[in-house]
Design an enzyme around this catalytic site. Structure first.
Site, short mmCIF file in Angstrom:
data_model
loop_
_atom_site.label_atom_id
_atom_site.label_comp_id
_atom_site.label_asym_id
_atom_site.label_seq_id
_atom_site.Cartn_x
_atom_site.Cartn_y
_atom_site.Cartn_z
CG ASP A 152 -8.61 3.48 -8.36
OD1 ASP A 152 -8.01 4.57 -8.45
OD2 ASP A 152 -8.03 2.42 -8.05
CG HIS B 137 -4.77 4.08 -6.38
ND1 HIS B 137 -5.47 3.19 -7.18
CD2 HIS B 137 -3.50 3.63 -6.36
CE1 HIS B 137 -4.64 2.25 -7.62
NE2 HIS B 137 -3.44 2.49 -7.13
CB SER C 227 -1.84 1.11 -9.54
OG SER C 227 -2.34 0.41 -8.45
N GLY D 273 2.91 -1.20 -8.37
CA GLY D 273 3.42 -0.52 -9.56
C GLY D 273 2.60 -0.79 -10.80
CB SER E 235 -8.55 -0.57 -9.30
OG SER E 235 -8.79 -0.05 -8.01
#
Length: 405
Positions: free
Chosen positions: A277, A249, A359, A357, A374
């Site tokens: 993801d 993402h 991720s 942030g 994720s």
């Protein structure tokens, strides 16, 4: 090739999470450990099949990871080391007992209280099979439903249309059923109640509640933090030969990536979200990869030596560019997470916190890479849960090789 003289704080930022390093910078300067030889850069590696090395008995954890485990779990240094040894033994034992149990296998999990792997089997398992599993060092539990039947039941729920009040669902081997997680203040919603009725018709279901709906942990641009694509900041997961893996993402295929200093790093070569993801980014322009998970100055960096999957119940730690280093336990595998953008499958749920942030950042157990961050719910002040996409799935999907020490 870009060569820059950097102070310790800049060097830590340059290393980022999975070990992406600018040309001329030694990872040993930040980690205090023997330097790993850098990759020569994209294009210099022959095409290799996906690899998931285990690290074996040589696996070691950094002093920083041990300190983080002591803080998270209230352990002494000796107890933390003993737990990691027990978890490594359980991870090595799990595929063996799964083969021994055959069609009677009903799942397994690590029990931190006694430091052993518990293996569930159905009554179809003969006494000889149960004895063999016990002799291998596992605790045997007899249950009603096999793992294959529960996986099939979960797949039937995957085909349902989940409303926003449903956070996710997974097979829980300890409960020998499927756990559906619902946002606490949405449980009475009519659409949630209809979904639960349909799920119960498809599988043996237990309902649990969480405080908030899951969300991804990308964030808007914040100066000085890696990495950026467009106006989104995310975190590097793990170095692979030719680049790094991260969350899908965070960017689409072809999107350019900038480093902490705004310089061009590379581009997304593959990306999938939702449904999955995960993504991988190729690197060039004077950047190379090293097998390091950053400690962000609070703990020493952790070298990556493999990607053996940790059983449910094992300890796991996460590094991210916003909240840095946090630890917890693996709560579930193969969970379907119902984000607002769509369902994402085959996720691993943890008790580790995260924030915007983080991720794409690294999840690691001992010195074994586990996956990339994720999303989740909560934060690192009040607590919460976070999911990661398993790294071995990403390696297999794109034919990548994890960069290990």
């Amino acid at each position: 090739m870009r060569r820059t003289r950097l102070g310790p704080l800049c060097l830590a930022a340059l290393l980022t999470l999975g070990g992406l390093v600018g040309a001329g910078i030694s990872p040993a300067a930040a980690s205090g450990q023997a330097p790993a030889p850098p990759a020569a850069g994209p294009g210099s590696h022959a095409s290799r099949p996906a690899a998931a090395s285990t690290g074996g008995d040589s696996a070691r954890a950094s002093a920083g990871l041990l300190r983080a485990m002591r803080r998270q779990f209230g352990l002494t240094e000796r107890e933390a080391s003993a737990r990691l040894r027990a978890e490594r033994a359980a991870a090595a034992l799990e595929p063996r007992v799964r083969r021994t149990a055959g069609s009677a296998y009903a799942g397994s999990w690590f029990d931190a209280a006694d430091g052993r792997l518990t293996v569930a089997v159905t009554s179809r398992a003969s006494q000889a099979t149960r004895t063999a599993i016990g002799s291998a060092g596992a605790v045997v539990r007899v249950v009603e439903h096999s793992a294959s039947s529960l996986d099939a039941a979960k797949s039937r729920i995957d085909r349902l249309s989940a409303p926003a009040g449903v956070a996710g669902w997974h097979v829980d081997p300890a409960a020998n059923g499927v756990v559906v997680t619902v946002v606490r203040d949405r449980r009475a919603d009519n659409d949630v109640r209809r979904f639960l009725a349909q799920a119960r018709a498809a599988a043996p279901v237990t309902v649990e509640t969480v405080a908030a709906a899951p969300r991804t942990f990308a964030a808007g641009t914040v100066g000085g933090d890696p990495y950026y694509t467009g106006n989104v900041r995310c975190s590097i997961g793990f170095s692979v030969h030719g680049g790094f893996v991260t969350a899908g993402h965070c960017g689409t295929a072809g999107a350019g990536v900038r480093g902490w200093d705004g310089s061009y790093v590379g581009e997304f070569r593959g990306s999938s979200f939702p449904d999955n993801d995960y993504a991988w980014v190729s690197v060039g322009s004077g950047w190379w990869t090293v097998p390091v998970v950053l400690g962000w100055g609070t703990v020493p960096d952790q070298l990556v030596r493999g990607s053996a999957e940790a059983p449910v119940g094992s300890s796991v730690c996460r590094s991210g560019s916003t909240t840095h280093w946090h630890c917890g336990t693996v709560l579930a595998r193969n969970e379907t997470v119902n984000y607002s953008q769509g369902a994402v499958h085959q996720m691993t749920k943890t008790s580790v916190c995260a924030e915007g942030g983080d991720s794409g950042g690294s999840f690691i157990s001992g010195d074994q890479a586990q996956g990339v961050t994720s999303g989740g719910w909560g934060n690192c002040s009040s607590g919460g849960e976070t999911w990661f996409q398993p790294v071995n799935e990403i390696l297999g999907r794109y034919g990548l090789t994890l960069h290990t020490y």
